[in-house]
Design a protein around this motif. Sequence first.
Motif, short mmCIF file in Angstrom:
data_model
loop_
_atom_site.label_atom_id
_atom_site.label_comp_id
_atom_site.label_asym_id
_atom_site.label_seq_id
_atom_site.Cartn_x
_atom_site.Cartn_y
_atom_site.Cartn_z
N ASN A 15 0.89 -1.16 -5.29
CA ASN A 15 -0.42 -0.56 -4.94
C ASN A 15 -1.49 -1.21 -5.95
O ASN A 15 -1.44 -1.06 -7.21
CB ASN A 15 -0.36 0.75 -4.98
CG ASN A 15 -1.63 1.70 -4.86
OD1 ASN A 15 -1.85 2.56 -5.72
ND2 ASN A 15 -2.30 1.36 -3.88
N ILE A 16 -2.65 -1.54 -5.44
CA ILE A 16 -3.66 -1.67 -6.35
C ILE A 16 -5.03 -0.97 -6.03
O ILE A 16 -5.44 -0.67 -4.76
CB ILE A 16 -4.15 -3.32 -6.17
CG1 ILE A 16 -5.37 -3.58 -7.04
CG2 ILE A 16 -4.31 -3.59 -4.65
CD1 ILE A 16 -5.16 -3.48 -8.42
N ASN A 17 -5.63 -0.48 -7.19
CA ASN A 17 -6.81 0.75 -6.73
C ASN A 17 -7.89 0.12 -7.61
O ASN A 17 -7.96 -0.18 -8.75
CB ASN A 17 -6.08 1.98 -7.23
CG ASN A 17 -5.06 2.36 -6.33
OD1 ASN A 17 -5.32 3.11 -5.12
ND2 ASN A 17 -3.87 2.57 -6.81
N TYR A 18 -9.11 0.72 -7.20
CA TYR A 18 -10.45 0.78 -8.01
C TYR A 18 -10.94 1.95 -7.61
O TYR A 18 -11.63 2.25 -6.58
CB TYR A 18 -11.43 -0.49 -7.51
CG TYR A 18 -12.48 -0.62 -8.34
CD1 TYR A 18 -12.60 -0.58 -9.87
CD2 TYR A 18 -13.82 -0.26 -7.68
CE1 TYR A 18 -13.85 -0.26 -10.50
CE2 TYR A 18 -15.03 -0.11 -8.33
CZ TYR A 18 -15.20 -0.16 -9.67
OH TYR A 18 -16.36 0.15 -10.30
N ARG A 19 -11.41 2.94 -8.67
CA ARG A 19 -12.14 3.87 -8.44
C ARG A 19 -13.40 3.86 -9.26
O ARG A 19 -13.34 3.56 -10.49
CB ARG A 19 -11.40 5.15 -9.16
CG ARG A 19 -12.24 6.46 -8.97
CD ARG A 19 -11.54 7.96 -9.51
NE ARG A 19 -11.72 7.92 -10.88
CZ ARG A 19 -12.69 8.45 -11.36
NH1 ARG A 19 -13.74 8.81 -10.66
NH2 ARG A 19 -13.09 8.44 -12.60
N VAL A 67 -10.43 5.39 -0.04
CA VAL A 67 -9.98 5.12 -1.21
C VAL A 67 -10.11 3.52 -1.27
O VAL A 67 -9.62 2.78 -0.30
CB VAL A 67 -8.59 5.27 -1.66
CG1 VAL A 67 -8.11 4.89 -3.28
CG2 VAL A 67 -8.58 7.05 -1.59
N GLU A 68 -10.63 3.07 -2.47
CA GLU A 68 -10.56 1.35 -2.19
C GLU A 68 -9.51 0.94 -2.99
O GLU A 68 -9.29 0.83 -4.24
CB GLU A 68 -11.96 0.96 -3.17
CG GLU A 68 -12.39 -0.32 -3.13
CD GLU A 68 -13.87 -0.48 -3.45
OE1 GLU A 68 -14.33 -1.71 -3.40
OE2 GLU A 68 -14.44 0.19 -4.25
N SER A 69 -8.64 0.52 -1.93
CA SER A 69 -7.03 0.47 -2.42
C SER A 69 -6.55 -0.42 -1.48
O SER A 69 -6.92 -0.63 -0.46
CB SER A 69 -6.46 1.91 -2.47
OG SER A 69 -5.05 1.85 -2.67
N MET A 70 -5.35 -1.14 -2.01
CA MET A 70 -4.43 -2.16 -0.89
C MET A 70 -3.16 -1.78 -1.45
O MET A 70 -2.73 -1.65 -2.37
CB MET A 70 -4.91 -3.64 -0.99
CG MET A 70 -6.24 -3.84 -0.34
SD MET A 70 -6.49 -5.68 -0.05
CE MET A 70 -6.47 -6.22 -1.70
N TRP A 71 -2.20 -1.69 -0.41
CA TRP A 71 -0.72 -1.72 -0.46
C TRP A 71 -0.04 -3.08 -0.04
O TRP A 71 -0.47 -3.53 1.01
CB TRP A 71 -0.17 -0.63 0.23
CG TRP A 71 -0.38 1.04 -0.54
CD1 TRP A 71 -1.90 1.54 -0.47
CD2 TRP A 71 0.44 1.39 -1.35
NE1 TRP A 71 -1.56 2.60 -1.07
CE2 TRP A 71 -0.31 2.80 -1.75
CE3 TRP A 71 1.48 1.29 -1.90
CZ2 TRP A 71 0.33 3.73 -2.59
CZ3 TRP A 71 2.43 2.23 -2.62
CH2 TRP A 71 1.45 3.45 -3.04
N PHE A 72 1.04 -3.22 -0.87
CA PHE A 72 1.84 -4.62 -0.37
C PHE A 72 3.23 -4.22 -0.46
O PHE A 72 3.64 -3.57 -1.38
CB PHE A 72 1.16 -5.79 -1.40
CG PHE A 72 -0.02 -6.09 -1.10
CD1 PHE A 72 -0.72 -7.00 -0.26
CD2 PHE A 72 -1.31 -5.59 -2.09
CE1 PHE A 72 -1.84 -7.46 -0.39
CE2 PHE A 72 -2.30 -6.06 -1.95
CZ PHE A 72 -2.57 -6.83 -1.00
#
Length: 438
Positions: free
Chosen positions: A199-203, A182-187
């Motif tokens: 959480n930030i996502n790009y689908r 998944v194109e995602s990052m957690w902070f």
Amino acid sequence: MGSDIVAHRISIGLFYCKISSGCVKTVIKHTVSFNDVLFEICVNLEKCKLWILSKYKSYSDIAIVSFYMLLYSLLLICGDIESNPGPGGTPDPPEKTLSIFHGNIRSLRNKLNYITDLIEDFDIVFFTESHLDVNVPDLDISLFGFETPVRKDRNANGGGIIMYYKSLINIIRRVDLEHDEVESMWFELKTKLRSILININYRSERQSSVCFWQYFDMMLKRALDENNSILCLGDLNKNFMSDISSNIRDVIFINGLINIIDKPTHFDTRTGNTSLLDPILVTDSIAVVDKDTIPIDRGISDHDGTYVTINCGFTSSRTYKRKIWDYKNGDFDLMNQKVLRTNWEHLISDADNINVACTNFTNSLLGIASECIPTREVVVRCDDKIWYNSNLRREMRKRDRFRKLFLRLKSSLAELKFKQQRNKVNNMKKQAKKTLLR
């Protein structure tokens, strides 16, 4: 200048300097003590008087030159003169709210000027579809007022996520919560009250919706095992304004999330259709103060931005009061007279030790300055830009009052007034920047 500072300077060998004036030249090496340094200064002042007598006739001229020599020598050996010292013991800022922004930017590199105006009021900023790769260094995409960005690049032709944050924000990346598919990052955002997982996502449209939501569900469950305060943003390429499939509803409902954005964020210029592709999903433990969409020029992106302001025990604003000298209105003729009437050599030679001598000199000099130079108290705002002015600050306060009124009344008229004032403030900011750069 306490004894601990003196000892430190001696230990690091800071007392190495040259004192030169007219016929006198002395080299003071770091192997001597500070008392020896001061003794050398006073001895040289006596020698200087002989040279001064040959140049000046009156005693007042000799006294003032001696004072300047002493002051110059003390500054020379000090080694750490600060031109604009800050106040001591500035308290930590009170913690209240924090604002988070997300926007699909469709390639970041050529839009930095526009972005700077757009995001300056936010504390944490996310952009999806950054279109960056390893050939673009962080320095080329840095933004004023924000720390070095955190990136997850795909390539220069598509995808990618980037995060900017301000210096007072205590936030770290949590790679252990991320999924490779998944194109995602957690902070993890840490405050004095609690921590929040962001959480930030790009689908991409090419990625299977079923697979994405399965992986998203796995990430959420892993995050909820340690923290029930979660906030998710991003471009999910799923229209939340229409009926969503049962598997997506289950993922959102079972994990305790709710979407707080209720306006379209994507605008198809070819068909004229609108959709909500950029939701903000939060758990019920997140205290939402404000949320809305931010219009973005269609030449920049076909998405509008979204933001949320949360009450998490944090604020990035910090102010304090400082007393400053009003040099323009100082009576320097009177100050020169008072300097002449002060016996500077006795202030030092009559002292028992160097700390007392330093205190005597400092108190006498500041006492004279306070009698001859007026002072005033100013409020220093750490986050103020150099182009801020009183008119802009007044309109910003008016904007904030309209926003509070809109949040309380939830009426269309209150919303219209708030948005009109917000646009006015944004235009004033742009004009203030242009005026400064002229």
